[in-house]
Structures are given as structure tokens and as C-alpha cells.
Design an enzyme around this catalytic site. Structure first.
Site, PDB file in Angstrom:
ATOM      1  N   ASN A  73       0.868  -1.172   0.000  1.00 20.16           N
ATOM      2  CA  ASN A  73       0.000   0.000   0.000  1.00 20.16           C
ATOM      3  C   ASN A  73       0.908   1.225   0.000  1.00 20.16           C
ATOM      4  OD1 ASN A  73       0.741   0.661   2.680  1.00 20.16           O
ATOM      5  ND2 ASN A  73      -1.041  -0.375   3.545  1.00 20.16           N
ATOM      6  N   THR A 109      -1.359   0.177  -3.805  1.00 14.22           N
ATOM      7  CA  THR A 109      -2.758   0.455  -3.501  1.00 14.22           C
ATOM      8  C   THR A 109      -2.840   1.723  -2.665  1.00 14.22           C
ATOM      9  OG1 THR A 109      -2.703  -0.971  -1.536  1.00 14.22           O
ATOM     10  CG2 THR A 109      -3.409  -1.990  -3.615  1.00 14.22           C
ATOM     11  N   GLY A 114      -7.740   4.169  -5.286  1.00 17.58           N
ATOM     12  CA  GLY A 114      -7.509   3.222  -6.359  1.00 17.58           C
ATOM     13  C   GLY A 114      -6.163   2.538  -6.250  1.00 17.58           C
ATOM     14  N   ASP A 135     -17.025  -1.144   6.690  1.00 10.94           N
ATOM     15  CA  ASP A 135     -15.969  -1.871   7.393  1.00 10.94           C
ATOM     16  C   ASP A 135     -14.896  -2.250   6.380  1.00 10.94           C
ATOM     17  OD1 ASP A 135     -14.399  -3.501   8.992  1.00 10.94           O
ATOM     18  OD2 ASP A 135     -15.947  -5.008   9.342  1.00 10.94           O
ATOM     19  N   THR A 137     -12.281  -4.083   6.939  1.00  9.79           N
ATOM     20  CA  THR A 137     -11.655  -5.371   7.230  1.00  9.79           C
ATOM     21  C   THR A 137     -11.730  -6.265   5.992  1.00  9.79           C
ATOM     22  OG1 THR A 137     -12.393  -5.192   9.522  1.00  9.79           O
ATOM     23  CG2 THR A 137     -11.691  -7.373   8.779  1.00  9.79           C
ATOM     24  N   ALA A 138     -10.638  -6.852   5.643  1.00  8.13           N
ATOM     25  CA  ALA A 138     -10.515  -7.802   4.518  1.00  8.13           C
ATOM     26  C   ALA A 138     -10.510  -7.131   3.152  1.00  8.13           C
ATOM     27  CB  ALA A 138     -11.586  -8.882   4.562  1.00  8.13           C
ATOM     28  N   ASP A 141      -7.119  -7.985   1.468  1.00  7.07           N
ATOM     29  CA  ASP A 141      -7.050  -9.405   1.123  1.00  7.07           C
ATOM     30  C   ASP A 141      -7.974  -9.728  -0.044  1.00  7.07           C
ATOM     31  OD1 ASP A 141      -5.199  -9.941   3.145  1.00  7.07           O
ATOM     32  OD2 ASP A 141      -6.768 -10.271   4.628  1.00  7.07           O
ATOM     33  N   THR A 172     -16.766  -5.681  -0.589  1.00  3.61           N
ATOM     34  CA  THR A 172     -16.286  -6.078   0.739  1.00  3.61           C
ATOM     35  C   THR A 172     -16.462  -4.968   1.767  1.00  3.61           C
ATOM     36  OG1 THR A 172     -14.703  -7.646  -0.163  1.00  3.61           O
ATOM     37  CG2 THR A 172     -14.241  -6.817   2.033  1.00  3.61           C
ATOM     38  N   GLY A 177     -17.378  -7.443   8.800  1.00 13.72           N
ATOM     39  CA  GLY A 177     -16.638  -8.672   9.053  1.00 13.72           C
ATOM     40  C   GLY A 177     -15.582  -8.939   8.009  1.00 13.72           C
ATOM     41  N   SER A 181     -17.622 -10.905   4.399  1.00 13.41           N
ATOM     42  CA  SER A 181     -17.739  -9.727   3.535  1.00 13.41           C
ATOM     43  C   SER A 181     -17.171  -9.940   2.138  1.00 13.41           C
ATOM     44  CB  SER A 181     -17.046  -8.531   4.190  1.00 13.41           C
ATOM     45  OG  SER A 181     -15.642  -8.710   4.201  1.00 13.41           O
TER      46      SER A 181
END
Length: 193
Positions: A73, A109, A114, A135, A137-138, A141, A172, A177, A181
């Protein structure tokens, strides 16, 4: 704890599994020595290797030589190169620095803005889809997983794969979660016809 429990012995016993893969992704929550051994096995079998250097740390000697694509990132990229990521010019400078470190293919990232990409053949920026995030989170990933499911080994479709990854991540972040998600291919197709 599971990531830190990985060992090079496990990699030695997993050659068949790695050889059967299309893409092998690793990050720095797993010991870099393990990632290095896994990537060496992957390269032996022609498997594409993607490194997500998170959390950012000094990169083990030799690891970039067996890495096809690095995906930090903006903060991780700045930590690794010493060049702050503020605009396209600074991203180009990061790409040049990574190239001097031995890795030609890069995606940076930048959250809800973007993703920047650079290869020896092309560079550009793929904007994120604007959504009401609930959220995050994830999200990262999901992004790298969705990207790796679509990208071709020669990276010739990198923009398309990044767009797909942005679509997946945009879904997501609208859900709560981690695992629940992450959207399916069908959900992504339904949302982005």
C-alpha cells in the site's frame, strides 16, 4: 500465530501443492525465510509469485529475485523506498526505486482512491469504485485475491484484473466482518454488469 508457525520444513513438504498452483501470494506476517523458500519452489514450477510486503520491513536478500509482482500500500511503499506516495510522479519514483531493488512489476494500492501499476510495458492508475464503506476489514485481502484470480502470468491484462479487484473490494467494504464480507464471482458480476 499460525503465520509465524510456518517453517521452511513445511514448504519442503508442500512442493506438490505449490507446483499445482497458478499463483502463490505471501506477506510479511509469515517469516520472510518461509516466503523465500516457497517462492523458490514456485519459480521452479513456473508459478507466479506475488509479494504483499505487509507489515513493511526490510526485505530479505534474494526474495525480490523470485518475486514476480510486489503489491504494497502507499505507506508500505514509502517505508520500503523512502519516497512518500503523494501523486503519480511519486508513484513513478517508487517504481523506479523498486526496479533498482530488483523488482520490475509493482502495484501500489492507495485505499479508496484506487491502485497504481507499473510494469516494463505499461503504467497507469485504476480508480476505486466510490461506495459507502462500512468496514474495511478484509478489503486488502479481497483485492489481492480477486486480482490474482484474474491476472495473466505476463500481466498483459493488469488493468482488467485491477478493475475486477477494485469491484470485489468495493463490495467487501460495504459489509461487516472479514470472511463473510468477501464477495463471490457471481456477486461481483451481478453488481458490476
Amino acid at each position: 500465530g499460525a503465520n509465524q508457525a510456518m517453517s521452511t520444513d513445511i514448504i519442503a513438504d508442500s512442493e506438490t501443492v505449490i507446483a499445482d498452483a497458478d499463483v502463490l501470494i505471501s506477506q510479511f506476517e509469515t517469516p520472510q525465510t518461509v516466503a523465500y523458500e516457497a517462492f523458490k519452489v514456485a519459480k521452479k514450477h513456473g508459478v507466479m509469485t506475488i509479494l504483499n510486503p505487509a507489515p513493511a520491513a526490510d526485505i530479505l536478500d534474494g526474495l525480490l529475485e523470485v518475486t514476480d509482482l510486489i503489491v504494497p500500500n502507499e505507506t508500505e511503499s514509502a517505508t520500503l523506498t523512502g519516497i512518500n506516495v503523494t501523486d503519480i510522479d511519486s508513484m513513478d519514483q517508487n517504481a523506479a526505486k523498486f526496479a533498482s531493488m530488483g523488482i520490475q512489476n509493482l502495484i501500489i494500492t492507495v485505499g479508496d482512491r484506487g491502485a497504481y501499476y507499473h510494469t516494463p510495458d505499461a503504467s497507469g492508475f485504476v480508480p476505486a469504485f466510490k461506495v459507502n464503506a462500512k468496514d474495511t476489514t478484509a478489503a486488502g485481502d479481497t483485492f489481492i485475491g480477486a486480482f490474482s484470480s484474474k491476472v495473466l502470468k505476463d500481466l498483459s491484462n493488469i488493468e482488467m484484473a485491477l478493475t475486477y479487484a477494485q469491484q470485489a473490494s468495493s463490495i467487501t467494504v460495504q459489509r461487516m466482518g472479514a470472511l463473510p464480507s468477501i464477495p463471490t464471482t457471481e456477486e461481483i458480476s451481478a453488481e458490476y454488469k
